[in-house]
Structures are given as C-alpha cells and as structure tokens.
Design a protein around this motif. Sequence first.
Motif, short mmCIF file in Angstrom:
data_model
loop_
_atom_site.label_atom_id
_atom_site.label_comp_id
_atom_site.label_asym_id
_atom_site.label_seq_id
_atom_site.Cartn_x
_atom_site.Cartn_y
_atom_site.Cartn_z
N SER A 1 0.83 -1.21 0.00
CA SER A 1 0.00 0.00 0.00
C SER A 1 0.86 1.26 0.00
N LEU A 2 1.92 1.19 0.85
CA LEU A 2 2.81 2.35 0.90
C LEU A 2 3.53 2.55 -0.42
N SER A 3 3.93 1.45 -1.05
CA SER A 3 4.63 1.55 -2.33
C SER A 3 3.72 2.14 -3.40
N GLN A 4 2.44 1.64 -3.42
CA GLN A 4 1.50 2.17 -4.39
C GLN A 4 1.25 3.67 -4.17
N GLU A 5 1.11 4.03 -2.88
CA GLU A 5 0.89 5.44 -2.56
C GLU A 5 2.08 6.30 -3.00
N THR A 6 3.29 5.78 -2.72
CA THR A 6 4.51 6.51 -3.09
C THR A 6 4.63 6.65 -4.60
N ILE A 7 4.36 5.53 -5.31
CA ILE A 7 4.44 5.57 -6.78
C ILE A 7 3.42 6.55 -7.35
N SER A 8 2.20 6.53 -6.77
CA SER A 8 1.16 7.44 -7.24
C SER A 8 1.57 8.90 -7.05
N LYS A 9 2.12 9.19 -5.87
CA LYS A 9 2.56 10.56 -5.61
C LYS A 9 3.73 10.94 -6.50
N MET A 10 4.63 9.99 -6.77
CA MET A 10 5.76 10.28 -7.66
C MET A 10 5.26 10.60 -9.06
N ARG A 11 4.27 9.81 -9.52
CA ARG A 11 3.71 10.08 -10.84
C ARG A 11 3.02 11.45 -10.89
N SER A 12 2.30 11.75 -9.81
CA SER A 12 1.64 13.06 -9.75
C SER A 12 2.67 14.19 -9.76
N ALA A 13 3.78 13.98 -9.01
CA ALA A 13 4.84 14.98 -8.99
C ALA A 13 5.48 15.12 -10.37
N GLU B 1 3.99 14.54 -13.25
CA GLU B 1 3.06 15.27 -14.10
C GLU B 1 3.09 16.78 -13.81
N GLU B 2 3.13 17.11 -12.51
CA GLU B 2 3.21 18.53 -12.16
C GLU B 2 4.50 19.15 -12.68
N LEU B 3 5.59 18.36 -12.61
CA LEU B 3 6.87 18.86 -13.12
C LEU B 3 6.82 19.07 -14.63
N LEU B 4 6.16 18.17 -15.34
CA LEU B 4 6.01 18.33 -16.78
C LEU B 4 5.21 19.58 -17.12
N VAL B 5 4.11 19.77 -16.37
CA VAL B 5 3.29 20.97 -16.59
C VAL B 5 4.10 22.23 -16.32
N ALA B 6 4.89 22.18 -15.21
CA ALA B 6 5.72 23.34 -14.87
C ALA B 6 6.76 23.59 -15.96
N ASN B 7 7.35 22.49 -16.50
CA ASN B 7 8.34 22.64 -17.56
C ASN B 7 7.72 23.25 -18.82
N GLU B 8 6.50 22.78 -19.16
CA GLU B 8 5.81 23.33 -20.32
C GLU B 8 5.50 24.82 -20.12
N SER B 9 5.04 25.16 -18.89
CA SER B 9 4.76 26.56 -18.59
C SER B 9 6.03 27.40 -18.67
N LEU B 10 7.13 26.83 -18.13
CA LEU B 10 8.40 27.56 -18.18
C LEU B 10 8.88 27.74 -19.61
N GLU B 11 8.70 26.69 -20.42
CA GLU B 11 9.11 26.78 -21.83
C GLU B 11 8.27 27.82 -22.57
N GLN B 12 6.95 27.85 -22.27
CA GLN B 12 6.09 28.85 -22.89
C GLN B 12 6.49 30.26 -22.47
N ARG B 13 6.78 30.40 -21.17
CA ARG B 13 7.20 31.71 -20.68
C ARG B 13 8.53 32.13 -21.31
N THR B 14 9.43 31.15 -21.47
CA THR B 14 10.71 31.44 -22.11
C THR B 14 10.51 31.91 -23.55
N ASN B 15 9.60 31.25 -24.25
CA ASN B 15 9.30 31.66 -25.64
C ASN B 15 8.72 33.08 -25.67
#
Length: 382
Positions: free
Chosen positions: A90-102, A104-118
């Motif tokens: 259960s802990l592993s699944q929870e950790t993996i889920s949070k890592m995936r969420s993190a 995804e958030e990092l990807l969104v942040a990278n896309e936003s940063l790339e857009q801002r850079t452009n």
Amino acid sequence: MMTAPIFAAMLVLLGAVLVFVAILRGRKIGGSVPPGLGRRWRVMIALMVFSLAGYLFIIFFLVKGLIFPIELIMGIVFLGAAFLGLTMISLSQETISKMRSAEEELLVANESLEQRTNELTSANEQLQKSLLDLTSAEDRLKGYSVDLERKNRELEQFAYLASHDLKSPVIALAADLKMLEKRNREKMDRESAELLEGALNSALRLQNLIADLLAYARLGSAAHEKAMGLINLTEILNVVLDSIRIDCERAGCAIVRGELPRVAADPTQMIQLFQNLLSNSIKFRGKEPPRIEIRAVRSGLDWLFSVRDNGIGIPPEHHEKIFELFHRVSKGEYEGTGIGLSICKRIVESHGGRIWVESEPGNGSTFYFTIPAVMAGGPGQA
C-alpha cells in the motif's frame, strides 16, 4: 506445563501493548512524513513491533524448552508477514502514485516555463527591433537637426545681409527727405509739408526697424560666441545707466539697484539686454514718475535677475506673445518695432537661461531672467 492457548493469549496481550506503544511513538514519526502516509507508517510500525515481539517470545520459550503447536507458530508468522506485506504494498502504491503526480506537475511546470521562455524571447526580439527603430529615428532626428541648424544659419545670414544692404539706402532716403524739407519748408503748402513729414517719419521708422533686425540677426553670429567670457554685470549696468541717463532724467526716473554677480556672458549682448528692459520701463511708464528696481539672487545653479517697474503693466494674454518677433501690445500709442523683447529672449536663451514676465495692467511689470552661475561666489565675485 503452560498450555498453548495461554501462551497465545499472553502473546496477543503483549502484542497489543506493544502496538499501543508503537502507535504513540508513531505519532512523532508521522509528523515528519506527508499527512496521507503518516497513518500507514504508524500501522506498519505497529505490525513490525507486534511481529518482532511474537518472534522473540517464541524464540525465548523455545530456548526454555517449551514446545508450541506448529499451527500457532506458523499462524503468528504468516499473520505478521501478511499484514507487513500488505502495508508495504500500500505504501509503495501510494509513493508511486505521488511520484507520478509529482512528475506530471513537473512536466506541466516545464511546459509553462518553456512557454514563458518563448514569450520572453519574443518580447526580447520585439525590444531589439524597437531599439533599432529608435536608433534609426534618432539618426534621422540628428540629420534633421543638422539640416535645421544649417538652414537657420543661412536664414540668419540672409537677414543680416538684407538688413545691412537696406540700411544704407534708407539712411540716404531719410537724409534726402530731411534736406528736402529744410530747403523747401517755406515754399510748400500745408498738405505738401504734412506728406513730406509723414514720409520722413516712415523712413525713420524703417531705419529703426532695419537697425533692430540687424541687431537680431547678429545675435547668432560666431563673433558673439567667441566674445563669451567672465564679466562683471555691475560694470555692465553702469554702462547701460550712463547710456540712458538723458531719457531717465527727462522722465524723472528713480532707479534702485543691487550689486550684480559675475557671469560667463557676451558683454555686448548683456548691455543690449539691460538697455532694452530699462528703456521699456521708461517708455511704458504710468502717471507716476518711473521707479525701476534691479536685483539678482542665487537660485540653484542659476542667477535669477529681476527688473521691476511701476508702469502701465501688461495684460495676461500678452505675457508670452510680447517675446514674439514684431508683437506689440499698444500699437500706435508708443513708438517701437516690436523686436526689443524678442532680442532679449534670444540673448537670454543663447546664454542657457530663460525669460518671463509677471504683470497686471496698472500695477507695473517685473521681468525675470536667468543666467547659469558657472562660477561659485557671491554677488560681484567669481
């Protein structure tokens, strides 16, 4: 010999106590982990403590020679292992889920940063283009300024030459008219005498106008720029007062003056400036005898001069227009060409200052002008 059920009950009771202790201690641990995982961490610790305690007791009793039913031993072992495994999963699944969420958030942040850079890159390109356009406009403005300065010099030269060339024939015309009037004064009838007098007055006014235009045109010449030097305005004022002494005595003029400073200026132009201002104060006097006050005070980086009189005053709508070429407030009532104050304005501005008037009809006028104080010191000092 103690039976297996009693030992099992004791083991369960002891495990419960240990679980309770583990839960209490697990609260401290749970405070340092994310809120969603704190409860699971406490449960896992409790199960680990419970299983470890059971194993230790079993080993202890085995060492003492006590024998437990194999079903009890295996049940305890498998039960602890099962709960521990489920909790870890259960802990592993929870950790993996949070890592995936993190992630995804990092990807969104990278896309936003790339857009801002452009966007910043595009804004920077636009800024560079604007700077290039501004530089080009500045270059064109400099070209226009040089061309305008050249045209102004040509216009000044033309005005100077035209005024100079007109001066001689007008003087000759005025002299001829005076001679004609003198020789034929007794022979002419009244109408002819009036016509001749009008022509002579017109010639004299034209002569004065040409003289003023010539003086105005000379202000921009290189000779006056070379004449700039440190001068004592108190001495300049003495020269001016001596030149207008007769007019001042005729008008009963009283002049109050303070000591004036040394400034970097053209002495000839300073004489012309004070002469025009003082002559206007005498010319446009009221019913009272003229009273003129001349002062100078330090104002920041400039000297502020004032010429105050008790004359007829100037309407507010003419305060700026009187410095324009050929502008006259009282046409026909007073002699003049309307160039005197234009000359004053050009002299002051050519020395890096400005000139203005404060006045009300019937309450006199005060002309103010500034000259840069390029040298430190008090009045009359460098």
